[in-house]
Write a protein that holds these residues in place. Structure first.
Motif, short mmCIF file in Angstrom:
data_model
loop_
_atom_site.label_atom_id
_atom_site.label_comp_id
_atom_site.label_asym_id
_atom_site.label_seq_id
_atom_site.Cartn_x
_atom_site.Cartn_y
_atom_site.Cartn_z
N UNK A 142 0.84 -1.18 0.00
CA UNK A 142 0.00 0.00 0.00
C UNK A 142 0.88 1.24 0.00
N UNK A 143 0.87 1.97 -1.11
CA UNK A 143 1.67 3.18 -1.22
C UNK A 143 3.14 2.87 -1.44
N UNK A 144 3.92 3.91 -1.69
CA UNK A 144 5.34 3.73 -1.96
C UNK A 144 6.21 3.87 -0.72
N UNK A 145 5.64 4.44 0.34
CA UNK A 145 6.41 4.60 1.56
C UNK A 145 6.53 3.26 2.30
N UNK A 146 7.71 3.01 2.86
CA UNK A 146 7.96 1.78 3.62
C UNK A 146 7.70 0.52 2.79
N UNK A 147 7.95 0.61 1.49
CA UNK A 147 7.69 -0.54 0.62
C UNK A 147 8.55 -1.74 1.01
N UNK A 148 9.81 -1.50 1.35
CA UNK A 148 10.69 -2.60 1.72
C UNK A 148 10.21 -3.29 3.00
N UNK A 149 9.76 -2.49 3.97
CA UNK A 149 9.28 -3.04 5.24
C UNK A 149 7.99 -3.83 5.02
N UNK A 150 7.10 -3.33 4.18
CA UNK A 150 5.88 -4.06 3.86
C UNK A 150 6.21 -5.37 3.14
N UNK A 151 7.16 -5.32 2.21
CA UNK A 151 7.58 -6.52 1.49
C UNK A 151 8.11 -7.57 2.46
N UNK A 152 8.92 -7.13 3.42
CA UNK A 152 9.47 -8.06 4.41
C UNK A 152 8.36 -8.72 5.23
N UNK A 153 7.37 -7.93 5.65
CA UNK A 153 6.27 -8.48 6.44
C UNK A 153 5.46 -9.49 5.63
N UNK A 154 5.19 -9.16 4.37
CA UNK A 154 4.44 -10.07 3.51
C UNK A 154 5.21 -11.37 3.29
N UNK A 155 6.52 -11.25 3.09
CA UNK A 155 7.33 -12.44 2.88
C UNK A 155 7.38 -13.35 4.10
N UNK A 156 7.49 -12.75 5.27
CA UNK A 156 7.50 -13.54 6.50
C UNK A 156 6.14 -14.21 6.70
N UNK A 157 5.07 -13.49 6.42
CA UNK A 157 3.73 -14.06 6.55
C UNK A 157 3.55 -15.22 5.57
N UNK A 158 4.04 -15.05 4.35
CA UNK A 158 3.97 -16.14 3.37
C UNK A 158 4.75 -17.35 3.86
N UNK A 159 5.91 -17.11 4.44
CA UNK A 159 6.74 -18.20 4.96
C UNK A 159 6.04 -18.96 6.07
N UNK A 160 5.39 -18.24 6.98
CA UNK A 160 4.72 -18.88 8.11
C UNK A 160 3.57 -19.78 7.66
N UNK A 161 2.75 -19.26 6.74
CA UNK A 161 1.63 -20.09 6.29
C UNK A 161 2.13 -21.28 5.46
N UNK A 162 3.23 -21.08 4.72
CA UNK A 162 3.80 -22.19 3.95
C UNK A 162 4.35 -23.27 4.88
N UNK A 163 4.96 -22.85 6.00
CA UNK A 163 5.49 -23.81 6.96
C UNK A 163 4.37 -24.68 7.53
N UNK A 164 3.24 -24.07 7.84
CA UNK A 164 2.10 -24.82 8.38
C UNK A 164 1.55 -25.79 7.33
N UNK A 165 1.37 -25.31 6.11
CA UNK A 165 0.77 -26.15 5.07
C UNK A 165 1.71 -27.25 4.61
#
Length: 209
Positions: A142-165
């Motif tokens: 969402x938006x261009x500010x803090x894009x790297x931080x948002x990307x990191x959060x999304x990647x970690x979230x993707x990793x967590x759900x992938x670990x469970x599945x």
């Protein structure tokens, strides 16, 4: 800036569907779980899932975009990733039935730590996952500010759900494989099946553009 509820509600269902859709990681976890047991399948799946953290870091730093724009770097990753999968498959074929006959094969079965490392590397060197993260994660920023931080959060979230599945897939595959592995002959063919899956995925990565 933390992810908003709207971002989470949009991202999580998409991430789960993508993780559950048939793909190389699913096939590897499934085949290994059936052939080697639920612990092996779960540990390998956890390694595959945590391999996503390397792609998260690359995407957050913008390195993935650089790799995608550099043909020789992408080709090198394809060769490395495909060759590694073929090597894993060859190992499985070569050690067919070893889990059921440790005395005859000198205990050649890989440890859980080794399986975790193999899953981690198999995902980390896959260039298609790099391109996937580069194309998928920015859609939920969402938006261009803090894009790297948002990307990191999304990647970690993707990793967590992938670990469970992936862990669940390895568990249930191993549960089904317990009966199949009661016979040395079945175990031999399951190892061969797992090896064939790994080699096929590696060759596909090397050949398909």
């Amino acid at each position: 800036m933390l992810l908003s509820p709207e971002q989470l509600l949009a991202f999580l269902p998409a991430a789960v569907l993508i993780t559950l859709s048939p793909g190389p990681d699913n096939l590897m976890v499934l085949s290994l779980g059936v052939a080697r047991g639920r612990k092996s399948g779960m540990v390998f799946g956890l390694g595959c899932a945590l391999g996503c953290l390397s792609h998260t870091l690359l995407a957050a730093l913008g390195v993935s975009a650089l790799i995608a724009a550099t043909p020789w770097a992408l080709l090198g990753l394809k060769v490395l990733g495909g060759g590694y999968l073929v090597w894993l498959g060859w190992q499985a074929l070569h050690s067919a039935g070893s889990r059921l006959q440790p005395a005859q094969q000198g205990g050649a079965e890989p440890s859980l730590r080794q399986l975790f490392g193999k899953g981690l590397v198999a995902n980390a060197v896959n260039p298609k996952v790099i391109l996937f993260f580069l194309a998928f994660l920015p859609q939920f920023i969402s938006g261009s500010q803090h894009a790297a931080w948002q990307t990191a959060q999304l990647g970690v979230l993707f990793t967590l759900q992938a670990a469970v599945l992936f862990g669940s897939l390895g568990y249930f595959a191993g549960h089904a494989g317990r009966w199949l592995n009661t016979s040395p002959r079945r175990g031999m063919w399951l190892d061969r099946l797992a090896g064939t899956v790994f080699i096929g995925l590696g060759l596909r990565l090397l050949v398909v553009r």
